[in-house]
Design an enzyme around this catalytic site. Structure first.
Site, PDB file in Angstrom:
ATOM      1  CB  THR A   9      -0.964   0.021   1.201  1.00 21.28           C
ATOM      2  OG1 THR A   9      -1.737   1.232   1.158  1.00 21.28           O
ATOM      3  CG2 THR A   9      -0.251  -0.087   2.536  1.00 21.28           C
ATOM      4  CD  GLU A  10      -1.340   4.038  -3.045  1.00 25.43           C
ATOM      5  OE1 GLU A  10      -2.273   4.671  -3.539  1.00 25.43           O
ATOM      6  OE2 GLU A  10      -1.224   2.807  -3.164  1.00 25.43           O
ATOM      7  CG  ASN A  11      -1.000   3.949   3.476  1.00 24.27           C
ATOM      8  OD1 ASN A  11      -1.068   2.987   2.723  1.00 24.27           O
ATOM      9  ND2 ASN A  11      -1.539   3.947   4.677  1.00 24.27           N
TER      10      ASN A  11
END
Length: 209
Positions: free
Chosen positions: A39-41
């Protein structure tokens, strides 16, 4: 059914980014321990929620879990992974797809902007991009259009489009009908698809079991 069909495209070892909506369901159909969800966070090793931690969420702000060996990092490093070509597959939800395989998934004119998020970067950086979506809108209009009427996310074409009616490969910016979902006919797909598509030579009429 859409998520299950998308899951069939994943074979480890690989790093997979799941978008918001239908893509988040893909993880429910993966039992391969070397398919690693990103997940890009800032988390590699996303898994199902055990005990909810309000500080542990995906990019859609939904609670997630961490599997053994998971890695945390800041968003700059996460986007560096995406832009550096270290994400093997991105599975995205969309608002529209055009007949060249370009997508719109971040803004509807006249409404509050959804936000492009990491989709633009994933389209540029991921090695393979799969789209999961319902074939039509709630009022029955095709989401597979000759040309997107919403702002496109990237000029890159996706590699595969999976809907509740059919599966399309995108080859040389053309939609190739690969499979029909169970109990769906070719005539129904033609009727509900505005975009031009080519029927593949080895069309599978019942791919999902």
């Amino acid at each position: 059914m859409i998520a299950k069909r998308a899951a069939a495209e994943l074979q480890g070892p690989c790093v997979v980014n799941l978008g918001i909506g239908i893509p988040t369901l893909v993880a429910n159909y993966i039992e391969d321990d070397v398919v690693h969800f990103h997940t890009e966070n800032g988390l590699l090793g996303v898994t199902e929620v055990g005990e909810v931690d309000p500080n542990l969420v995906n990019a859609g702000k939904l609670p997630v879990g961490e599997k053994a060996g998971a890695a945390f990092f800041n968003s700059a490093e996460s986007f560096g992974m995406i832009r550096g070509g270290h994400v093997d597959v991105a599975i995205l939800g969309v608002l529209q797809v055009d007949e060249n395989g370009r997508i719109a998934n971040w803004a509807i004119p006249g409404r509050n902007i959804i936000g492009v998020g990491g989709a633009m970067d994933l389209l540029v950086g991921a090695k393979k991009v799969i789209v999961t979506t319902t074939h039509t809108t709630k009022d029955g209009k095709s989401k597979l259009l000759k040309e997107c009427t919403f702002p496109i996310t990237s000029t890159r074409s996706v590699d595969m489009v999976i809907t509740d009616l059919a599966v399309f490969d995108v080859v040389e910016e053309r939609l190739i009908l690969k499979e029909l979902m169970p109990e769906v006919t070719l005539e129904e797909v033609r009727r509900r698809t505005e975009a031009h598509f080519i029927v593949g030579g080895l069309l599978d009429e019942h791919p999902v079991t």
